[in-house]
Each structure stands twice: as structure tokens, then as C-alpha cells.
Design an enzyme around this catalytic site. Sequence first.
Site, PDB file in Angstrom:
ATOM      1  N   GLY A 177       0.979  -1.101  -0.120  1.00  0.00           N
ATOM      2  CA  GLY A 177       0.113  -0.035   0.166  1.00  0.00           C
ATOM      3  C   GLY A 177       0.773   1.437  -0.009  1.00  0.00           C
ATOM      4  O   GLY A 177       1.897   1.167  -0.192  1.00  0.00           O
ATOM      5  N   ALA A 229      -4.794  -2.478   5.554  1.00  0.00           N
ATOM      6  CA  ALA A 229      -6.227  -1.880   6.090  1.00  0.00           C
ATOM      7  C   ALA A 229      -7.037  -1.942   4.659  1.00  0.00           C
ATOM      8  O   ALA A 229      -6.592  -1.974   3.725  1.00  0.00           O
ATOM      9  CB  ALA A 229      -6.263  -0.507   6.398  1.00  0.00           C
ATOM     10  N   THR A 231      -9.178   0.146   3.032  1.00  0.00           N
ATOM     11  CA  THR A 231      -9.251   1.571   3.024  1.00  0.00           C
ATOM     12  C   THR A 231     -10.484   2.169   2.127  1.00  0.00           C
ATOM     13  O   THR A 231     -10.601   3.414   1.755  1.00  0.00           O
ATOM     14  CB  THR A 231      -8.094   2.158   2.672  1.00  0.00           C
ATOM     15  OG1 THR A 231      -7.600   1.544   1.386  1.00  0.00           O
ATOM     16  CG2 THR A 231      -6.877   1.924   3.414  1.00  0.00           C
ATOM     17  N   THR A 272      -6.784   6.412  11.743  1.00  0.00           N
ATOM     18  CA  THR A 272      -7.409   7.565  11.112  1.00  0.00           C
ATOM     19  C   THR A 272      -8.193   8.434  11.694  1.00  0.00           C
ATOM     20  O   THR A 272      -8.809   8.281  12.671  1.00  0.00           O
ATOM     21  CB  THR A 272      -8.244   6.883   9.636  1.00  0.00           C
ATOM     22  OG1 THR A 272      -9.023   7.918   9.134  1.00  0.00           O
ATOM     23  CG2 THR A 272      -9.321   6.087  10.464  1.00  0.00           C
ATOM     24  N   ASP A 273      -8.250   9.912  11.112  1.00  0.00           N
ATOM     25  CA  ASP A 273      -9.066  10.986  11.309  1.00  0.00           C
ATOM     26  C   ASP A 273     -10.537  10.445  11.402  1.00  0.00           C
ATOM     27  O   ASP A 273     -11.328  11.101  12.250  1.00  0.00           O
ATOM     28  CB  ASP A 273      -8.836  12.277  10.663  1.00  0.00           C
ATOM     29  CG  ASP A 273      -9.008  11.802   9.284  1.00  0.00           C
ATOM     30  OD1 ASP A 273      -8.759  11.052   8.637  1.00  0.00           O
ATOM     31  OD2 ASP A 273      -9.675  12.718   8.635  1.00  0.00           O
ATOM     32  N   TYR A 295     -16.543   2.512   7.896  1.00  0.00           N
ATOM     33  CA  TYR A 295     -15.068   2.551   7.901  1.00  0.00           C
ATOM     34  C   TYR A 295     -14.490   3.052   9.338  1.00  0.00           C
ATOM     35  O   TYR A 295     -13.398   2.125   9.913  1.00  0.00           O
ATOM     36  CB  TYR A 295     -14.383   3.211   6.599  1.00  0.00           C
ATOM     37  CG  TYR A 295     -12.882   3.567   6.651  1.00  0.00           C
ATOM     38  CD1 TYR A 295     -12.107   2.552   6.523  1.00  0.00           C
ATOM     39  CD2 TYR A 295     -12.484   4.852   7.140  1.00  0.00           C
ATOM     40  CE1 TYR A 295     -10.621   2.930   6.422  1.00  0.00           C
ATOM     41  CE2 TYR A 295     -11.001   5.084   6.963  1.00  0.00           C
ATOM     42  CZ  TYR A 295     -10.190   3.856   6.713  1.00  0.00           C
ATOM     43  OH  TYR A 295      -8.857   4.356   7.028  1.00  0.00           O
ATOM     44  N   LYS A 299     -12.070   1.072  11.969  1.00  0.00           N
ATOM     45  CA  LYS A 299     -10.676   1.328  12.441  1.00  0.00           C
ATOM     46  C   LYS A 299     -10.662   1.708  13.955  1.00  0.00           C
ATOM     47  O   LYS A 299      -9.790   1.343  14.647  1.00  0.00           O
ATOM     48  CB  LYS A 299     -10.392   2.862  11.696  1.00  0.00           C
ATOM     49  CG  LYS A 299     -10.176   2.425  10.127  1.00  0.00           C
ATOM     50  CD  LYS A 299      -8.755   1.603   9.934  1.00  0.00           C
ATOM     51  CE  LYS A 299      -7.740   2.518  10.289  1.00  0.00           C
ATOM     52  NZ  LYS A 299      -6.626   1.404   9.980  1.00  0.00           N
ATOM     53  N   TRP A 319      -5.579  11.831   5.040  1.00  0.00           N
ATOM     54  CA  TRP A 319      -5.665  12.439   3.779  1.00  0.00           C
ATOM     55  C   TRP A 319      -4.228  12.122   3.157  1.00  0.00           C
ATOM     56  O   TRP A 319      -3.650  12.760   2.840  1.00  0.00           O
ATOM     57  CB  TRP A 319      -5.977  13.859   3.641  1.00  0.00           C
ATOM     58  CG  TRP A 319      -7.156  14.150   4.311  1.00  0.00           C
ATOM     59  CD1 TRP A 319      -8.104  13.668   4.896  1.00  0.00           C
ATOM     60  CD2 TRP A 319      -7.675  15.596   3.774  1.00  0.00           C
ATOM     61  NE1 TRP A 319      -9.034  14.511   5.089  1.00  0.00           N
ATOM     62  CE2 TRP A 319      -9.076  15.622   4.482  1.00  0.00           C
ATOM     63  CE3 TRP A 319      -7.310  16.621   3.274  1.00  0.00           C
ATOM     64  CZ2 TRP A 319     -10.044  16.537   4.452  1.00  0.00           C
ATOM     65  CZ3 TRP A 319      -8.318  18.002   3.572  1.00  0.00           C
ATOM     66  CH2 TRP A 319      -9.259  17.937   3.875  1.00  0.00           C
TER      67      TRP A 319
HETATM   68  N1  LIG Z   1      -5.074   6.578   2.592  1.00  0.00           N
HETATM   69  C1  LIG Z   1      -5.605   7.654   3.421  1.00  0.00           C
HETATM   70  O1  LIG Z   1      -5.996   8.595   3.177  1.00  0.00           O
HETATM   71  C2  LIG Z   1      -5.524   7.548   4.940  1.00  0.00           C
HETATM   72  C3  LIG Z   1      -6.120   8.176   5.606  1.00  0.00           C
HETATM   73  C4  LIG Z   1      -5.995   7.908   7.121  1.00  0.00           C
HETATM   74  C5  LIG Z   1      -5.550   6.826   7.735  1.00  0.00           C
HETATM   75  N2  LIG Z   1      -5.115   6.028   6.682  1.00  0.00           N
HETATM   76  C6  LIG Z   1      -4.502   4.691   7.363  1.00  0.00           C
HETATM   77  O2  LIG Z   1      -3.179   4.595   6.796  1.00  0.00           O
HETATM   78  C7  LIG Z   1      -2.937   3.193   6.733  1.00  0.00           C
HETATM   79  C8  LIG Z   1      -2.322   3.055   5.408  1.00  0.00           C
HETATM   80  O3  LIG Z   1      -2.870   3.602   4.360  1.00  0.00           O
HETATM   81  P1  LIG Z   1      -2.834   3.494   2.956  1.00  0.00           P
HETATM   82  O4  LIG Z   1      -3.074   4.981   2.485  1.00  0.00           O
HETATM   83  O5  LIG Z   1      -1.269   2.929   2.740  1.00  0.00           O
HETATM   84  O6  LIG Z   1      -3.667   2.741   2.361  1.00  0.00           O
HETATM   85  P2  LIG Z   1      -3.557   1.534   0.900  1.00  0.00           P
HETATM   86  O7  LIG Z   1      -2.740   2.424  -0.215  1.00  0.00           O
HETATM   87  O8  LIG Z   1      -4.964   1.283   0.683  1.00  0.00           O
HETATM   88  O9  LIG Z   1      -2.922   0.496   1.234  1.00  0.00           O
HETATM   89  C9  LIG Z   1      -3.642  -0.527   2.026  1.00  0.00           C
HETATM   90  C10 LIG Z   1      -2.819  -1.777   2.067  1.00  0.00           C
HETATM   91  O10 LIG Z   1      -3.438  -2.859   2.930  1.00  0.00           O
HETATM   92  C11 LIG Z   1      -3.602  -4.137   2.045  1.00  0.00           C
HETATM   93  N3  LIG Z   1      -4.657  -4.992   2.638  1.00  0.00           N
HETATM   94  C12 LIG Z   1      -5.953  -4.634   2.638  1.00  0.00           C
HETATM   95  N4  LIG Z   1      -6.660  -5.839   3.149  1.00  0.00           N
HETATM   96  C13 LIG Z   1      -5.597  -6.646   3.699  1.00  0.00           C
HETATM   97  C14 LIG Z   1      -5.561  -7.679   4.504  1.00  0.00           C
HETATM   98  N5  LIG Z   1      -6.698  -8.292   4.795  1.00  0.00           N
HETATM   99  N6  LIG Z   1      -4.167  -8.426   4.558  1.00  0.00           N
HETATM  100  C15 LIG Z   1      -3.043  -7.606   4.249  1.00  0.00           C
HETATM  101  N7  LIG Z   1      -3.225  -6.575   3.586  1.00  0.00           N
HETATM  102  C16 LIG Z   1      -4.335  -6.007   3.463  1.00  0.00           C
HETATM  103  C17 LIG Z   1      -4.035  -3.523   0.752  1.00  0.00           C
HETATM  104  O11 LIG Z   1      -3.693  -4.496  -0.410  1.00  0.00           O
HETATM  105  P3  LIG Z   1      -4.508  -4.525  -1.503  1.00  0.00           P
HETATM  106  O12 LIG Z   1      -4.522  -3.432  -2.313  1.00  0.00           O
HETATM  107  O13 LIG Z   1      -4.526  -5.844  -2.152  1.00  0.00           O
HETATM  108  O14 LIG Z   1      -6.202  -4.533  -0.912  1.00  0.00           O
HETATM  109  C18 LIG Z   1      -3.129  -2.327   0.708  1.00  0.00           C
HETATM  110  O15 LIG Z   1      -1.828  -2.630   0.115  1.00  0.00           O
HETATM  111  C19 LIG Z   1      -4.145   2.434   6.864  1.00  0.00           C
HETATM  112  O16 LIG Z   1      -4.313   1.911   8.173  1.00  0.00           O
HETATM  113  C20 LIG Z   1      -5.308   3.352   6.747  1.00  0.00           C
HETATM  114  O17 LIG Z   1      -6.472   3.150   7.388  1.00  0.00           O
HETATM  115  C21 LIG Z   1      -5.003   6.181   5.604  1.00  0.00           C
END
Ligand SMILES: NC(=O)c1ccc[n+]([C@@H]2O[C@H](COP(=O)([O-])OP(=O)(O)OC[C@H]3O[C@@H](n4cnc5c(N)ncnc54)[C@H](OP(=O)(O)O)[C@@H]3O)[C@@H](O)[C@H]2O)c1
Length: 484
Positions: A177, A229, A231, A272-273, A295, A299, A319
Site C-alpha cells: 500500500g 487496512a 481503506t 485515521t481521523d 470504515y 478502524k 488524507w
Molecule cells: N489513505 C488515506 O488517506 C488514509 C487516511 C487516514 C488513515 N489511513 C490509514 O493509513 C494506513 C495506510 O493506508 P494507505 O493509504 O497506505 O492504504 P492503501 O494504499 O489502501 O494500502 C492498504 C494496503 O493494505 C492491504 N490490505 C488490505 N486488506 C488486507 C489484508 N486483509 N491483509 C493484508 N493486507 C491487506 C492492501 O492490499 P490490496 O491493495 O491488495 O487490497 C493495501 O496494500 C491504513 O491503516 C489506513 O487506514 C489512510
Amino acid sequence: MLLHLDVHGDARGWFKQNWQRSLTREFGFTPVQQNVSFNQAVGTTRGFHAEPWDKLVSVATGRALGAWVDLRPGPGFGRLATAELEPGTAVLVPRGVANAFQTLEPDTAYTYLVSEEYAPDVAARSAYVNLADPTLAVPWPVPLQDAVLSAADRSHPFLADVTPVAPRRILVLGAGGQLGRALMDLDDERLLGLDRAAADLTDPDWERNVPWPEGVDWRDVSHVINAAAFTGVDAAETSDGERAAWAANASAVTRLTAVCAERGIRLVHVSTDYVLDGTAETATEDAPVAPLNAYGASKAAGEAAVLAHPDGLVVRTSWVYGQGRNFVATMARLAASPDIGDVEVVADQVGRITAASELAAGLMHLIDAGASGLYHLQGEGEAMSWHGIAKEVFAACGADPARVRPVSTDQWAAAHPGTAARPARSVLGMSRLLATGFTPRDHVLALREALAAAPAGGAPARPHGVGQRLPAGAAADAAERARP
Ligand SMILES: NC(=O)c1ccc[n+]([C@@H]2O[C@H](COP(=O)([O-])OP(=O)(O)OC[C@H]3O[C@@H](n4cnc5c(N)ncnc54)[C@H](OP(=O)(O)O)[C@@H]3O)[C@@H](O)[C@H]2O)c1
């Protein structure tokens, strides 16, 4: 680290406390086994052994000269330290530092606590140095030819032939991710990444089937960073999506917490926020958890599980953009497609955007600072709306920012049924983080720099939250993807 212990003496003898659990957090050492070696003659010499664990060494009776050689990779490799051990001193010896001693009194009882239980493969996982190494030139009070030594300790290699002891690993889950990739890009030799194909956290057997590299297993892991996660914020509003969100973000995280606790591994979890309702001008870590959507609820359950463990570290962010699908990359692509026309973007949700690279650096900083508990980490500076950020992206990509038209949350929701409710304000108070010495950069300046480096968005696009149900067709596609 040399520790001075209080030794309380009276007519009967003396008493000391060798270790107590409350010191574990301060020193990062959790003993799980105690060993004692009894050494009859003066000049009994043991070592240099660097087993794959931390130790706290001291003596219960007698005295010894302790000697330690740093066998960790880096500029300290081969550095020698010595200290006299008596009941009032103890030395905390980290993994990778070889330990030896020579007794200075008869009947010296040498005691040591270790952070890992003995296993038969310990020799293969340990490093050794010869006690007589000429470059170390340890000032043994009793010359080694007159000392009592085991045959094995006479035959260990000299320093020049010793392979440095690899540090404990930091396992990154969800390494494919945005955050996972940013962590792996740090090129920190401690990091070991597992993407979803290697470790699907919803598989109850994943921890037994980790494809470890040669010579590494769970015993070599000090921390797990959970960057995995579900997401899909809007997808989680469907019944299938909600189940998937709870499976990955709550149930799997609860199991992961137990796995880490059982193995003495520190868990770093990202939240997350969206666990907050967005009513606070600036939400501190003490703001009440009040998610507005499924979601966020999933979380919130995950972070509660991690925080129930005293060593757990939860970092809430917001974000995020990096390598992968995200709002910034989507806007960059739309900016580069003039035929799509205008793009509607929500203008009444404000917050601060966070570079995945900054989040990754902050997590490593908190790990190295030994942090636990709840922290907020997002870009610094004035809050901006999604609409404002989209205009920044358009401008940086050489497109007309006037193509980005503001819409309200209500207008967007009316036009897009099934959209999850989102906080109106995502500004996180970061005083706890700042107190540790990490200050994120201004979020808009960091965004401009990132866009200057990769003006076309560089990264593929999936706005956080809607990636799993993009409708077909360019116009609908553009509208849908414009939604953060
Ligand atoms: N992106 C945002 O804006 C944002 C904001 C606030 C908080 N967060 C938090 O920050 C963290 C990182 O987010 P990110 O932006 O890097 O998200 P991301 O790009 O969606 O990456 C999440 C990764 O988790 C993998 N995943 C999903 N389900 C899984 C499972 N059951 N077992 C193992 N891997 C799994 C996904 O794989 P697949 O792609 O194959 O599904 C993806 O590679 C998360 O905890 C998210 O909730 C993100």
C-alpha cells in the site's frame, strides 16, 4: 548500559533487586528466562558470545571483569567495553553485543536474565569472538593461558572473520500500500515488508505461513508496523464492504495484537481521523472517538484493541498520498485530461494532507523513541479544503485551477447516493508527536514539492475511499474520482 543497583547490607549479608517489570519500558528489555553460572576458580573465563537476545548480567556473589564487544553492523563494530561486575552493578547488553567475563574471586555466581527462551538452534543464531583476539587486546587480569576456559571458547574466530549480527527486524504488513511502499523506500535494513499476497491478515493462519527470508523468523522481529487496512470508505457502507472492513480493520487487528503480545513484539498500528466526528477545531488525542461511517467504526475498533495493550502504539493520520491510488494522483490525472472538463470537488471539508513518506519517517522516529500509546501525525500548517488541494494540484500540473468547481458535502451526497458521511474538519492536534522531536512539514509546501518532482501525479490514482466501486464512463469516472 551500566546500571548501579542498591545493595542493602546488614549482619546477615545483603539484599538487592536485580530487575523489576516497571523498568521494562524504560530500558526496552523484557526478561523471559534467568540463567546462573557458578565459577569456582579465580580466572574462570567465559565468552565472547552474542546470542540473539538482550541480557542483563550481574553477579550474586563474587566479582568478575565483564567485557563486551559490539558486533552490530556499523561504525561501532569491534568496539570493546569493560567493567567490573560486583553485586551492586549490572550491565544491560543488547542483542548483537558479545559478552564475556573473567572471575576475580573464587565461587563467583554470575547471573543473567535474557529476553528470549533458549532453543537448540541458538548456536547457529549466535556470533562468537575469540577471547584472545589481538585487535581487542582485552586486559584479562589472569592471562588466558593460565585461565579456566572451555575448548569451544578457545576456538572461536578472530574479529576480522566475524559476520556482524543482523539487527532485529521491523515487519511491515500491507507493504504494497501507500504507507507500506513509503516505509520500504526508507531503505532501513531493519524493515521487512509483507504485502497482502504474502500475509493476508484476515487469514487466521497467516502468522504460521510467513515466507521468511533465510535465517529470520518471528524471534528476530522487534516491531510490527501494521500498514494494512481495508481503506474503501464508501465501499464499507455496503453490507459486503462493512464485513470486509471489520474483518481487516478490527478482527484481524485484534488477533495481530494478541500475536505480538504473545511474542513480546511491539505493535505499531496506523489509524485515521475518520474515528472522530470532525466537530473539534483541533482534535487532540483525548477527543472522544465518534466515527461517522462504517470504515471509521471498524478502524476505531482496531485502535481500541491495540491500545488495550500497554506497549501498543497507534498513530492516527489523515488524507494520505504516496505511491498508489490517492486523491492527489487522481487530481493530477484529471488535470492532464482537458477533455474531461470541469471537476467537482467538495469544498466544506477541511483538513491537512499527509505525505506517505512523512508518515513513514514519523513512524520510524516514534519506534526509535520507544513511544507507546496514541499519537496524531498529519502534515502541519493551515487547514485546507479538498477543493483547495485540488486547485493546488491543477496549478502545479499546469492546468487551469478554475476547472475545479466547489460543491458542498450535501450536494455531493445528493448526486452520489451511498457516499459515506465524513468529518467536516480533520485537523489533528500533534503536541504529543512534537514533544518527541518530530515536526511534520507544512502540508501544502510538501505537496507542492512532491508535485514539482512528479507533476503528472507520478503515482497511479485511487482516491482514498472510493477505489472499489468506480463506475464506468469517463464523465462519471471523473466525478466519482474527484471525491476524496
Ligand atoms: N489513505 C488515506 O488517506 C488514509 C487516511 C487516514 C488513515 N489511513 C490509514 O493509513 C494506513 C495506510 O493506508 P494507505 O493509504 O497506505 O492504504 P492503501 O494504499 O489502501 O494500502 C492498504 C494496503 O493494505 C492491504 N490490505 C488490505 N486488506 C488486507 C489484508 N486483509 N491483509 C493484508 N493486507 C491487506 C492492501 O492490499 P490490496 O491493495 O491488495 O487490497 C493495501 O496494500 C491504513 O491503516 C489506513 O487506514 C489512510
